[in-house]
Design a protein around this motif. Structure first.
Motif, PDB file in Angstrom:
ATOM      1  N   ARG A  21       0.833  -1.213   0.000  1.00 17.73           N
ATOM      2  CA  ARG A  21       0.000   0.000   0.000  1.00 17.73           C
ATOM      3  C   ARG A  21       0.864   1.258   0.000  1.00 17.73           C
ATOM      4  N   HIS A  22       2.057   1.145   0.562  1.00 23.74           N
ATOM      5  CA  HIS A  22       3.024   2.254   0.535  1.00 23.74           C
ATOM      6  C   HIS A  22       4.409   1.656   0.382  1.00 23.74           C
ATOM      7  N   ASP A  23       5.309   2.439  -0.213  1.00 24.47           N
ATOM      8  CA  ASP A  23       6.696   1.967  -0.170  1.00 24.47           C
ATOM      9  C   ASP A  23       7.588   2.938   0.605  1.00 24.47           C
ATOM     10  N   HIS A  24       6.987   4.005   1.090  1.00 26.06           N
ATOM     11  CA  HIS A  24       7.768   4.986   1.838  1.00 26.06           C
ATOM     12  C   HIS A  24       6.851   5.621   2.882  1.00 26.06           C
ATOM     13  N   VAL A  25       7.282   5.596   4.127  1.00 29.07           N
ATOM     14  CA  VAL A  25       6.439   6.092   5.206  1.00 29.07           C
ATOM     15  C   VAL A  25       6.657   7.587   5.426  1.00 29.07           C
ATOM     16  N   VAL A  26       5.567   8.340   5.472  1.00 27.25           N
ATOM     17  CA  VAL A  26       5.664   9.761   5.811  1.00 27.25           C
ATOM     18  C   VAL A  26       4.685  10.063   6.949  1.00 27.25           C
ATOM     19  N   THR A  27       5.211  10.613   8.025  1.00 27.83           N
ATOM     20  CA  THR A  27       4.369  11.032   9.154  1.00 27.83           C
ATOM     21  C   THR A  27       4.562  12.523   9.344  1.00 27.83           C
ATOM     22  N   ARG A  28       3.858  13.097  10.288  1.00 23.77           N
ATOM     23  CA  ARG A  28       4.025  14.523  10.568  1.00 23.77           C
ATOM     24  C   ARG A  28       3.743  14.779  12.034  1.00 23.77           C
ATOM     25  N   PHE A  29       4.391  15.812  12.581  1.00 25.35           N
ATOM     26  CA  PHE A  29       4.046  16.275  13.916  1.00 25.35           C
ATOM     27  C   PHE A  29       3.422  17.654  13.742  1.00 25.35           C
ATOM     28  N   PRO A  30       2.147  17.813  14.142  1.00 24.35           N
ATOM     29  CA  PRO A  30       1.403  19.037  13.812  1.00 24.35           C
ATOM     30  C   PRO A  30       0.999  19.902  15.010  1.00 24.35           C
ATOM     31  N   PRO A  31       1.957  20.510  15.721  1.00 26.36           N
ATOM     32  CA  PRO A  31       1.560  21.309  16.882  1.00 26.36           C
ATOM     33  C   PRO A  31       0.867  22.601  16.496  1.00 26.36           C
ATOM     34  N   GLU A  32      -0.021  23.020  17.386  1.00 23.64           N
ATOM     35  CA  GLU A  32      -0.612  24.331  17.226  1.00 23.64           C
ATOM     36  C   GLU A  32       0.285  25.303  18.006  1.00 23.64           C
ATOM     37  N   PRO A  33       0.748  26.372  17.378  1.00 23.69           N
ATOM     38  CA  PRO A  33       1.695  27.256  18.097  1.00 23.69           C
ATOM     39  C   PRO A  33       0.982  28.185  19.071  1.00 23.69           C
ATOM     40  N   ASN A  34       0.283  27.581  20.043  1.00 20.80           N
ATOM     41  CA  ASN A  34      -0.444  28.373  21.033  1.00 20.80           C
ATOM     42  C   ASN A  34       0.042  28.098  22.443  1.00 20.80           C
ATOM     43  N   GLY A  35       1.276  27.601  22.559  1.00 19.77           N
ATOM     44  CA  GLY A  35       1.856  27.325  23.867  1.00 19.77           C
ATOM     45  C   GLY A  35       3.130  26.531  23.677  1.00 19.77           C
ATOM     46  N   ASN A  48       5.565   9.901  16.135  1.00 24.92           N
ATOM     47  CA  ASN A  48       5.609  10.306  14.727  1.00 24.92           C
ATOM     48  C   ASN A  48       7.015  10.265  14.135  1.00 24.92           C
ATOM     49  N   PHE A  49       7.956  10.913  14.802  1.00 23.77           N
ATOM     50  CA  PHE A  49       9.337  10.885  14.287  1.00 23.77           C
ATOM     51  C   PHE A  49       9.930   9.493  14.427  1.00 23.77           C
ATOM     52  N   GLY A  50       9.571   8.826  15.527  1.00 20.21           N
ATOM     53  CA  GLY A  50      10.119   7.495  15.787  1.00 20.21           C
ATOM     54  C   GLY A  50       9.684   6.495  14.725  1.00 20.21           C
ATOM     55  N   MET A  51       8.413   6.512  14.339  1.00 20.41           N
ATOM     56  CA  MET A  51       7.921   5.578  13.317  1.00 20.41           C
ATOM     57  C   MET A  51       8.632   5.842  11.986  1.00 20.41           C
ATOM     58  N   ALA A  52       8.727   7.118  11.637  1.00 19.36           N
ATOM     59  CA  ALA A  52       9.409   7.440  10.375  1.00 19.36           C
ATOM     60  C   ALA A  52      10.847   6.925  10.418  1.00 19.36           C
ATOM     61  N   GLU A  53      11.508   7.159  11.529  1.00 16.85           N
ATOM     62  CA  GLU A  53      12.901   6.735  11.692  1.00 16.85           C
ATOM     63  C   GLU A  53      13.029   5.215  11.551  1.00 16.85           C
ATOM     64  N   GLN A  54      12.129   4.491  12.228  1.00 16.16           N
ATOM     65  CA  GLN A  54      12.226   3.027  12.223  1.00 16.16           C
ATOM     66  C   GLN A  54      12.001   2.424  10.839  1.00 16.16           C
ATOM     67  N   PHE A  55      11.227   3.106  10.019  1.00 13.10           N
ATOM     68  CA  PHE A  55      10.930   2.555   8.695  1.00 13.10           C
ATOM     69  C   PHE A  55      11.673   3.288   7.587  1.00 13.10           C
ATOM     70  N   GLY A  56      12.686   4.050   7.953  1.00 12.17           N
ATOM     71  CA  GLY A  56      13.469   4.765   6.945  1.00 12.17           C
ATOM     72  C   GLY A  56      12.654   5.805   6.192  1.00 12.17           C
ATOM     73  N   GLY A  57      11.616   6.314   6.821  1.00 12.76           N
ATOM     74  CA  GLY A  57      10.762   7.304   6.168  1.00 12.76           C
ATOM     75  C   GLY A  57      11.066   8.717   6.621  1.00 12.76           C
ATOM     76  N   ASP A  58      10.094   9.596   6.462  1.00 16.80           N
ATOM     77  CA  ASP A  58      10.278  11.001   6.797  1.00 16.80           C
ATOM     78  C   ASP A  58       9.145  11.481   7.693  1.00 16.80           C
ATOM     79  N   CYS A  59       9.483  12.493   8.492  1.00 17.93           N
ATOM     80  CA  CYS A  59       8.454  13.125   9.308  1.00 17.93           C
ATOM     81  C   CYS A  59       8.561  14.633   9.099  1.00 17.93           C
ATOM     82  N   THR A  60       7.429  15.268   8.833  1.00 16.71           N
ATOM     83  CA  THR A  60       7.451  16.719   8.661  1.00 16.71           C
ATOM     84  C   THR A  60       7.033  17.390   9.973  1.00 16.71           C
ATOM     85  N   LEU A  61       7.428  18.637  10.109  1.00 15.45           N
ATOM     86  CA  LEU A  61       6.965  19.461  11.230  1.00 15.45           C
ATOM     87  C   LEU A  61       6.045  20.510  10.630  1.00 15.45           C
TER      88      LEU A  61
END
Ligand code: ATP
Ligand code: MG
Ligand code: MG
Length: 552
Positions: A21-35, A48-61
């Motif tokens: 279903r995918h050959d490359h994992v992409v996750t994201r960390f989506p904070p609201e800049p309100n604190g 989020n970053f950990g999963m991307a790291e473990q599967f050789g993928g990417d995580c966006t901020l």
């Protein structure tokens, strides 16, 4: 660090990869800049970053910046600093949901053209009544059947600033009878005349989170959108949005339980109140469960990541024992913190048989179990400080392992001394202890007698003055804020900070390390606080005590 434990998200991603279903994992960390980010966010970051790291993928901020009135650049900077400090690197530039405002607007028109969205002109109170309740279906808005042309025209006029706030909203046309309230024609856009921290005055209509989030995920090529359980019943809307426009890809949302830690709180809104009302000094007050507060207190990125791994990822919430977090930092610092001696409640010790004006340098380990950390030097002189609690005139019992009149102890890393006298003030407080040192006992046991124990000390002639801040649990009750009858600030622990001044540290602490806390032998872990310190004052924060009370 050991291999990550398996959990349902890891399994799900593995299956997605295995089944093509995918050959490359992409996750994201989506904070609201309100604190500022807190320990709960650390879990989301590690997931989020950990999963991307473990599967050789990417995580966006990505900053979820659709509520400009509560957001600020200060929070954006703090969040970037904290994610970096935890040891993660986001893929590509920092993103903002506002980067996609133009694309989102196009998607909104696409929905309108498809007959899936309409401009609603009910006032907010009436709209709320029309929404119905959990047990009662809602009522269709009288504006629900506006033509595509009319909707496009109104929506464009909304964008052009032709209406006042609250006059119109754009809503999805879904189902006013849905048992899921989120599906009852949710608002997609509202009019707000606000200056946005990223887009300035370009926009006067702002998209709602539930519309923005799935499409931002899709724009970034996110494969797995991992969020907390409160978004579970928003998932049908997440999917609905993606199904009714033509996004570049189809991300999938999966929820996991929020992290709660006892004796503290993980809610930005409540943490902000503690700051605003002065219950703590700032967002990075070392008592705060914010990442910046924990960093200032001496927590290491390793310990926080370790803690999040220990907590694991699951679907059932619950509150984690603060002791577990303390266990994680002790575990790291026990192995890696340099050792130093510091006397918290100093009392003068005079070695009556050591010549005045003389001194010698003793070499001792930086870490007793780790030679690679090297050695340090401490100075032996006639006048010393030991801790007032390490001396009594008469031992209270046979187990007394410290100094008393007529008995001997070893000064750690130095010689054995025997107390023969002391001076006390009118109230009976010991002000000076007199002892003789045994010059034949450096690194060897004395002959013919046995010291009671080993105590820490510093040379009074070379000691540096330190202010030590001893922190305890922020709140005095296990689950602060859960009693509806009381305001959560009433649950604060009044003794969450004790300040000790005039503590005496070994001379090496005159320019303390800034990268890691010290273990003050027999006392705990302490971290230099550059923010609280000044030219003539060294302040150190107690990260954690030595004793581990957490039962596995
Ligand atoms: P708060 O209630 O403290 O304002 P939030 O969820 O509104 O938190 P966001 O800035 O939206 O804060 O959070 C960014 C991400 O961090 C979200 O995906 C959210 O699910 C996650 N997150 C927030 N708090 C926790 C928590 N206690 N445990 C796990 N993840 C969390
Ligand atoms: Mg949020
Ligand atoms: Mg929030």
């Amino acid at each position: 660090e050991s291999a990550p434990a398996s959990n349902f998200i890891r399994t799900l991603i593995q299956d997605d990869l295995a089944e093509g279903r995918h050959d490359h994992v992409v996750t994201r960390f989506p904070p609201e800049p309100n604190g500022y980010l807190h320990i709960g966010h650390a879990k989301s970051i590690v997931v989020n970053f950990g999963m991307a790291e473990q599967f050789g993928g990417d995580c966006t901020l990505r900053f979820d910046d659709t509520n400009p009135e509560k957001e600020s650049q200060e929070y954006i900077e703090a969040i970037k600093r904290d994610v970096t400090w935890l040891g993660y690197e986001w893929k590509g530039p920092v993103r903002y949901a506002s980067d996609y405002f133009e694309r989102l607007y196009e998607y909104a028109e696409e929905l309108i053209r498809g007959g899936h969205a309409y401009v609603c002109s009910l006032d907010p109170e009436t709209a709320a009544q029309y929404r119905g309740t959990l047990t009662q279906a809602g009522t269709d808005s009288p504006y629900r059947d506006r033509s595509v042309e009319e909707n496009l025209d109104l929506f464009r006029s909304m964008r052009a600033g032709e209406f006042a706030e609250g006059e119109h909203v754009l809503r999805a046309k879904i189902d006013m009878a849905s048992p899921n309230m989120n599906m009852r024609d949710p608002i997609l856009y509202r009019i707000r005349y606000l200056t946005h921290h990223q887009t300035g005055d370009k926009w006067c209509i702002y998209p709602m989170y539930d519309f923005t989030h799935p499409l931002s995920d899709a724009e970034e090529g996110v494969t797995h959108s991992l969020c907390t359980l409160e978004f579970e019943d928003h998932r049908p809307l997440y999917d609905w949005v993606l199904e009714h426009v033509t996004p570049p890809c189809r991300p999938r949302q999966t929820e996991f339980a929020r992290l709660n830690v006892n004796y503290t709180i993980t809610s930005k809104r409540k943490l902000m109140r503690l700051v605003d009302e002065g219950h703590v000094d700032a967002w990075n007050d070392p008592r705060m469960p914010t990442l910046s507060g924990m960093r200032r207190r001496g927590f290491t990125p390793t310990s926080i990541r370790q803690f999040c791994d220990m907590v694991g990822v699951n679907k059932t919430g619950g509150t984690v024992d603060l002791g577990m977090l303390e266990h994680a930092i002790r575990d790291d610092l026990n192995r890696n913190a340099p050792r130093a001696m510091c006397v918290l409640r100093p009392v003068k010790l005079i070695l009556t048989n050591y010549p005045e004006g003389q001194s010698e340098t003793l070499t001792t380990a930086v870490h007793p179990q780790d030679e690679s950390m090297g050695t340090r030097e401490v100075t032996w002189t006639r006048e010393m400080y030991i801790d007032a609690e390490d001396f009594v005139e008469v031992p209270p019992n046979k187990k007394w392992k410290r100094l008393s009149k007529g008995n001997a102890v070893r000064l750690r890393g130095g010689y054995v001394i025997t107390c023969n006298d002391f001076v006390a003030d009118d109230e009976g407080n010991v002000t000076e202890i007199h002892a003789e040192y045994d010059p034949a006992t450096l690194g060897v046991n004395p002959e013919g007698y046995k010291p009671k124990g080993v105590i820490h000390w510093v040379s009074a002639e070379t000691a540096v003055d330190l202010e030590l801040r001893l922190y305890d649990r922020l709140f005095g009750v296990e689950n602060p804020g859960t009693d509806k009858e009381r305001d959560f600030v009433e649950d604060l622990n009044p003794d969450n900070l004790v300040v000790l001044t005039g503590c005496k540290g070994e001379a090496n602490l005159a320019s303390p390390r800034t990268d890691i806390p010290y273990q003050f032998e027999r006392e705990g872990y302490f971290f230099y606080d550059p923010e609280a310190s000044s030219e003539d004052r060294i302040v150190m924060n107690r990260t954690v005590t030595l004793r581990d009370s957490w039962a596995k």
